[in-house]
Design a protein around this motif. Structure first.
Motif, mmCIF file in Angstrom:
data_model
loop_
_atom_site.group_PDB
_atom_site.id
_atom_site.type_symbol
_atom_site.label_atom_id
_atom_site.label_comp_id
_atom_site.label_asym_id
_atom_site.label_seq_id
_atom_site.Cartn_x
_atom_site.Cartn_y
_atom_site.Cartn_z
ATOM 1 N N VAL A 176 -4.641 -6.612 6.054
ATOM 2 C CA VAL A 176 -4.813 -5.399 6.857
ATOM 3 C C VAL A 176 -3.683 -5.304 7.889
ATOM 4 O O VAL A 176 -3.044 -4.252 8.052
ATOM 5 N N GLU A 214 -12.170 -0.928 2.747
ATOM 6 C CA GLU A 214 -11.724 -1.735 3.890
ATOM 7 C C GLU A 214 -10.295 -1.332 4.292
ATOM 8 O O GLU A 214 -9.987 -1.165 5.479
ATOM 9 N N GLU A 217 -10.478 2.085 5.985
ATOM 10 C CA GLU A 217 -11.140 2.048 7.282
ATOM 11 C C GLU A 217 -10.315 1.290 8.328
ATOM 12 O O GLU A 217 -10.055 1.790 9.419
ATOM 13 N N LYS A 218 -9.869 0.079 7.943
ATOM 14 C CA LYS A 218 -9.189 -0.757 8.936
ATOM 15 C C LYS A 218 -7.735 -0.366 9.143
ATOM 16 O O LYS A 218 -7.212 -0.511 10.247
ATOM 17 N N CYS A 219 -7.080 0.074 8.100
ATOM 18 C CA CYS A 219 -5.648 0.400 8.245
ATOM 19 C C CYS A 219 -5.444 1.863 8.596
ATOM 20 O O CYS A 219 -4.326 2.272 8.897
ATOM 21 N N LYS A 220 -6.509 2.650 8.504
ATOM 22 C CA LYS A 220 -6.427 4.085 8.790
ATOM 23 C C LYS A 220 -5.300 4.748 7.975
ATOM 24 O O LYS A 220 -4.508 5.533 8.509
#
Ligand code: PEP
Length: 244
Positions: A176, A214, A217-220
């Motif tokens: 990420v 994931e 969501e986490k890295c946008k």
């Protein structure tokens, strides 16, 4: 309002007419959020068929490449004019497989972007480093050079797909933090050097229905460029049905 998420299926040189029809009919039956742009990029010969199959659906069409001229003595190539005529709204340019197997240089890719924009087809520009460059720590320098030489100054909206070569088809996915670092660095570089602020940043490389959410969501990131998993009905359906 939720931002659009781009899910770009790169079918590469896969699927025949029957299997493409089957996959498209499954995709058409999915109930997916209005915020998703579901873009399918078949090989050239399938494009006219897929154009007909996706009529009155939410699915959008893209090509996997185009030539940098509109016409001429380029045996085996396809023109952006025809690509547009057959309904493609997007074109992938600079994929690492084109760079490796067709010896495409940044200058070719730059010219492809110009011809795509001239014809109002939106280019999806691929960048990404080899495993060696990642190991050496010079991946950002390499990606900046790709961006610098491929991207015209002051273009409107730009779609960049970060596809580390070592991740494509291997099952290896950057962390990420690694994806965020490349995303932020690319945006900063493009803003400073090309005066481009409106950037859609996609991640590509071994994306599947287990890791996509994931990463998103986490890295946008604004979406994904998906090879192998885009051919598997269950995989791509689970990604498209996600809660965006
Ligand atoms: C690609 O080649 O664009 C790609 C992302 O492939 P895969 O998803 O199979 O790694």
């Amino acid at each position: 309002m939720a931002q659009n998420t781009l899910i770009v299926s790169n079918w590469k040189m896969n699927l025949n007419l029957i299997s493409a029809k089957k996959l498209i009919s499954k995709l058409k039956a999915l109930k997916i959020s209005k915020n998703i742009k579901n873009i399918v990029c078949p090989q050239y010969l399938l494009i006219p068929h897929v154009k007909d199959l996706i009529k009155s659906s939410q699915i959008l069409l893209g090509a996997q490449d185009c030539h940098f001229e509109e016409k001429g003595p380029y045996t085996g190539d396809s023109s952006i004019v025809l690509i547009k005529e057959f309904g493609c709204k997007y074109v992938i340019v600079g994929h690492s497989e084109r760079r490796a197997f067709h010896k495409e240089e940044n200058l070719h890719i730059r010219n492809k972007i110009d011809i795509a924009i001239k014809n109002s087809v939106i280019p999806i520009v691929c960048v990404g480093e080899s495993y060696l460059l990642r190991q050496k720590g010079s991946y950002l320098k390499f990606i900046f050079k790709q961006l610098d030489e491929c991207i015209p100054k002051k273009m409107g909206q730009l779609i960049v797909a970060y596809e580390p070569i070592w991740s494509i088809g291997t099952g290896l996915v950057p962390s990420v933090d690694d994806i965020i670092e490349v995303k932020e660095s690319c945006k900063g570089f493009l803003k400073k050097n090309k005066k481009i602020e409106d950037i859609k940043f996609l991640y590509g490389g071994s994306v599947n229905s287990k890791n996509f959410f994931e990463i998103r969501e986490k890295c946008k990131v604004d979406g994904a460029l998906i090879g192998g998993a885009s051919l598997l009905e269950k995989e791509i359906s689970n990604i498209l049905k996600g809660d965006f």
